[in-house]
Design an enzyme around this catalytic site. Structure first.
Site, PDB file in Angstrom:
ATOM      1  N   GLY A  27       0.807  -1.205   0.000  1.00 47.11           N
ATOM      2  CA  GLY A  27       0.000   0.000   0.000  1.00 47.11           C
ATOM      3  C   GLY A  27       0.843   1.259   0.000  1.00 47.11           C
ATOM      4  O   GLY A  27       2.041   1.229  -0.295  1.00 47.11           O
ATOM      5  N   HIS A  33       5.067   2.383  -7.873  1.00 45.48           N
ATOM      6  CA  HIS A  33       4.064   1.322  -8.002  1.00 45.48           C
ATOM      7  C   HIS A  33       3.260   1.484  -9.287  1.00 45.48           C
ATOM      8  O   HIS A  33       2.942   0.484  -9.965  1.00 45.48           O
ATOM      9  CB  HIS A  33       3.100   1.350  -6.811  1.00 45.48           C
ATOM     10  CG  HIS A  33       3.748   1.090  -5.487  1.00 45.48           C
ATOM     11  ND1 HIS A  33       3.907   2.066  -4.531  1.00 45.48           N
ATOM     12  CD2 HIS A  33       4.282  -0.044  -4.951  1.00 45.48           C
ATOM     13  CE1 HIS A  33       4.497   1.551  -3.470  1.00 45.48           C
ATOM     14  NE2 HIS A  33       4.739   0.281  -3.696  1.00 45.48           N
ATOM     15  N   LYS A 149      14.380  -1.689  -7.008  1.00 47.37           N
ATOM     16  CA  LYS A 149      14.900  -0.971  -5.851  1.00 47.37           C
ATOM     17  C   LYS A 149      15.152  -1.930  -4.695  1.00 47.37           C
ATOM     18  O   LYS A 149      16.104  -1.775  -3.944  1.00 47.37           O
ATOM     19  CB  LYS A 149      13.938   0.134  -5.408  1.00 47.37           C
ATOM     20  CG  LYS A 149      14.493   0.990  -4.255  1.00 47.37           C
ATOM     21  CD  LYS A 149      13.563   2.094  -3.870  1.00 47.37           C
ATOM     22  CE  LYS A 149      12.460   1.593  -2.968  1.00 47.37           C
ATOM     23  NZ  LYS A 149      12.967   1.245  -1.610  1.00 47.37           N
TER      24      LYS A 149
END
EC number: 6.3.2.1
Length: 328
Positions: A27, A33, A149
């Site tokens: 989230g 994202h 990452k």
């Protein structure tokens, strides 16, 4: 409209045609994202299905870590995921994922999971792999996309999928950075303006190492342009380039040096340690991306330079891929 799914039964009932891609998140979604979701949509095409999972996994948080304060922004997450091309967001409760409490049987990350992030956060990767395995079973995707990452996480997920025969393609997506170079992270929102200024040392250190490696490669190529390195050194000396001559001879003999590349990054981090607030380095490591073994003298091939540090109360990670060329 993006569908919100809360239970495994609802997820199993989703109609699907074509290929399914899953993007797993905790989230607090951001542009990094969104890039994963857009890549997933491009990969499966208009007839495929993209599912984004939103689950803050308690198994991968250790004592004293930020589980309780980890941001929960589900409404905004659904909106961002939908705009990026997701068909559904699977946001289960802890009880839905772990009915009956924490699982007694878990995935173990093995030796690779005990290095770097695993050493700093014991048990983290076991918890991460356990939930990834469960979510892969529940979502049953053809491909799953993860950001580069988290390089060690990506390497371990790939290894788990291969070792345990998960029928899924694991896709790594390059790190997304803000305009100032800071890698996008949900934890960036914890940084004060002063913290952020110090935190930029992480990306600056990685870029300094990359630039140093580029210079080493150029010097090596320059030296290798002649068959006789000693003759090259003599020729350079005659035109007043004594330093270049010495460097050319050394690089011809040794090739690009991992130690020199590490040192370029370390210099930036050392300066940041004197800043206010200071950067507290956890690790700086140059590793083989398949095993996360340290790259020693004479290393050749693909590598990852990874860094982790704390600024104030916020712990950040970053990395950059490097290529030390083919073996001589």
């Amino acid at each position: 409209m993006t569908l919100l799914v809360r239970t495994a039964a609802e997820l199993a009932a989703l109609e699907r045609s074509g290929r399914r891609a899953v993007v797993m998140t905790m989230g607090a979604l951001h542009e990094g994202h969104a890039t994963l979701v857009r890549t997933a949509r491009e990969s499966v095409g208009p007839d495929g299905q993209v599912v984004v999972t939103v689950f803050v996994n308690p198994l991968q948080f250790g004592a004293g870590e930020d589980l309780d304060r980890y941001p929960r922004t589900l409404d905004a997450d659904i909106e961002l995921a939908g705009q990026a091309g997701a068909d559904a967001v699977f946001a289960p409760s802890v009880d839905e994922v772990y009915p009956g409490g924490e699982p007694q049987v878990r995935i173990t990350a093995g030796p690779m999971g005990e290095r770097l992030e695993g050493a700093s956060r014991p048990g983290h990767f076991d918890g991460m792999l356990t939930v990834v395995a469960k979510l892969l079973h529940l979502t049953a995707p053809d491909l799953a996309l993860f950001g580069q990452k988290d390089a060690q996480q990506l390497a371990l997920i790939r290894r788990m999928a291969r070792d345990l025969n998960f029928p899924v393609e694991i896709v790594g997506v390059p790190t997304v950075r803000e305009a100032d170079g800071l890698a996008l992270s949900s934890r960036n929102r914890y940084l004060s303006p002063a913290d952020r200024t110090t935190a930029l040392a992480l990306s600056r250190a990685l870029f300094a190492a990359r630039d140093r490696l580029t210079a080493e490669h150029a010097l090596h190529a320059r030296a290798a342009a002649t068959h006789a390195s000693s003759g090259r050194a003599l020729a350079l000396s005659r035109i007043g380039e004594a330093r270049a001559a010495a460097d050319a001879y050394a690089v011809e003999a040794a090739g690009p040096s991992p130690a020199v590349v590490r040192a370029a990054a370390q210099s930036v981090l050392d300066e940041a340690a004197k800043a206010q607030p200071p950067l507290a380095l956890d690790y700086l490591a140059l590793v083989d991306p398949a095993t996360f073994d340290e790259a020693g003298d004479g290393f050749a091939g693909e590598a990852v330079l990874a860094v982790a540090a704390r600024v104030g109360t916020t712990r950040l990670i970053d990395n950059i891929p490097l290529n030390f060329g083919a073996p001589a």
